[in-house]
Write an enzyme that holds these catalytic residues in place. Structure first.
Site, short mmCIF file in Angstrom:
data_model
loop_
_atom_site.label_atom_id
_atom_site.label_comp_id
_atom_site.label_asym_id
_atom_site.label_seq_id
_atom_site.Cartn_x
_atom_site.Cartn_y
_atom_site.Cartn_z
N GLY A 45 0.84 -1.20 0.00
CA GLY A 45 0.00 0.00 0.00
C GLY A 45 0.87 1.24 0.00
O GLY A 45 2.00 1.22 0.49
N GLN A 50 3.30 9.80 1.23
CA GLN A 50 4.57 9.07 1.24
C GLN A 50 5.42 9.35 0.01
O GLN A 50 6.60 8.99 -0.03
CB GLN A 50 4.31 7.56 1.32
CG GLN A 50 3.68 7.12 2.62
CD GLN A 50 3.54 5.62 2.65
OE1 GLN A 50 2.54 5.08 2.18
NE2 GLN A 50 4.54 4.94 3.18
N CYS A 98 6.30 -0.24 7.16
CA CYS A 98 5.89 0.90 6.34
C CYS A 98 7.08 1.34 5.49
O CYS A 98 8.21 1.40 5.98
CB CYS A 98 5.46 2.04 7.26
SG CYS A 98 4.96 3.52 6.38
N LEU A 99 6.83 1.65 4.23
CA LEU A 99 7.90 2.08 3.34
C LEU A 99 8.57 3.36 3.85
O LEU A 99 9.74 3.59 3.58
CB LEU A 99 7.36 2.32 1.93
CG LEU A 99 6.84 1.07 1.18
CD1 LEU A 99 6.18 1.48 -0.12
CD2 LEU A 99 7.96 0.07 0.93
N HIS A 140 -4.03 1.46 7.97
CA HIS A 140 -2.63 1.92 7.95
C HIS A 140 -2.48 3.08 6.95
O HIS A 140 -1.88 4.11 7.27
CB HIS A 140 -1.72 0.74 7.56
CG HIS A 140 -0.28 1.10 7.43
ND1 HIS A 140 0.70 0.63 8.28
CD2 HIS A 140 0.37 1.91 6.54
CE1 HIS A 140 1.87 1.14 7.91
NE2 HIS A 140 1.70 1.91 6.86
N GLU A 141 -3.04 2.91 5.75
CA GLU A 141 -2.91 3.96 4.73
C GLU A 141 -3.71 5.20 5.12
O GLU A 141 -3.28 6.33 4.87
CB GLU A 141 -3.35 3.44 3.36
CG GLU A 141 -2.56 2.25 2.82
CD GLU A 141 -1.05 2.41 2.89
OE1 GLU A 141 -0.55 3.53 2.81
OE2 GLU A 141 -0.36 1.38 3.08
N HIS A 144 -1.88 7.54 7.25
CA HIS A 144 -1.00 8.46 6.52
C HIS A 144 -1.76 9.72 6.08
O HIS A 144 -1.19 10.81 6.05
CB HIS A 144 -0.41 7.78 5.27
CG HIS A 144 0.71 6.83 5.57
ND1 HIS A 144 1.86 7.21 6.20
CD2 HIS A 144 0.85 5.50 5.32
CE1 HIS A 144 2.67 6.17 6.33
NE2 HIS A 144 2.08 5.11 5.80
NI NI Z 1 2.87 3.16 5.65
#
Ligand code: NI
Length: 184
Positions: A45, A50, A98-99, A140-141, A144
């Site tokens: 995701g 991000q 998470c990226l 989670h997304e 953000h």
């Molecule tokens: Ni993330």
């Protein structure tokens, strides 16, 4: 085009993202870049903040999970102007990464069901209850989009234990196999 991933410490990750309109400049191209970036990083995701834009665009591609969740083998979806309306009562705990926080993974407790409203790429409105692993990814997304990351919502003890790792990210001491943008 592959976009750099903004890492923990970048102010854009702390902004509440804005809804957009259909005429947002180069939206199709931006979404296509997001998919290319997600594919390259091997994530499941990605939220627009991000990659540096505080707008409510999220993409989710769960094909990486097909071994454990065959129902997600072809799951690939774009969520525009996504908002969580309500949560289910039951909760569970699962490991997340998470990226934007390379090298960190922690167990996160989240509601098992979530009610969301969003638009697809044609700006058609959807209103649905989501459960299973997807509900976790959506939360989670969505975090953000609200200026939160998953380490904000772990226990104070765990937070203390990963403090050094977070400090390293803030300093730009980052090892990962994709292109990143960090503070400084
Ligand atoms: Ni993330």
């Amino acid at each position: 085009m592959i976009l750099p991933i903004y890492v923990y410490g970048q102010p854009v990750l702390r902004k509440v993202a804005d809804d957009i309109t259909k005429d947002y400049p180069n939206l199709k191209e931006f979404i296509s870049d997001m998919y290319e970036t997600l594919e390259k990083t091997g994530g499941i995701g990605l939220a627009a903040p991000q990659v540096g834009k505080a707008i409510r665009v999220v993409i989710i591609d769960l094909h990486e999970l097909a071994e454990d969740y065959p129902e997600y083998a072809d799951f690939r979806k774009t969520y525009i102007n996504s908002h969580i309306i309500e949560y289910g009562d039951e909760k569970d705990s699962s490991e997340e990464g998470c990226l934007s926080l390379p090298g960190i993974s922690e167990k996160v407790v989240r509601p098992k069901q979530v009610h969301i409203r969003y638009m697809d790429e044609d700006f058609l409105e959807h209103d649905e209850w989501v459960d299973g692993y997807l509900a976790r990814v959506i939360q989670h997304e969505s975090d953000h989009l609200e200026g939160r990351v998953f380490t904000d919502i772990i226990s104070p003890l765990r937070k203390q234990l990963i403090k050094k790792k977070l400090t390293q990210l803030l300093k730009g001491n980052i090892t990962c196999r994709y292109k990143v943008k960090f503070k400084k």
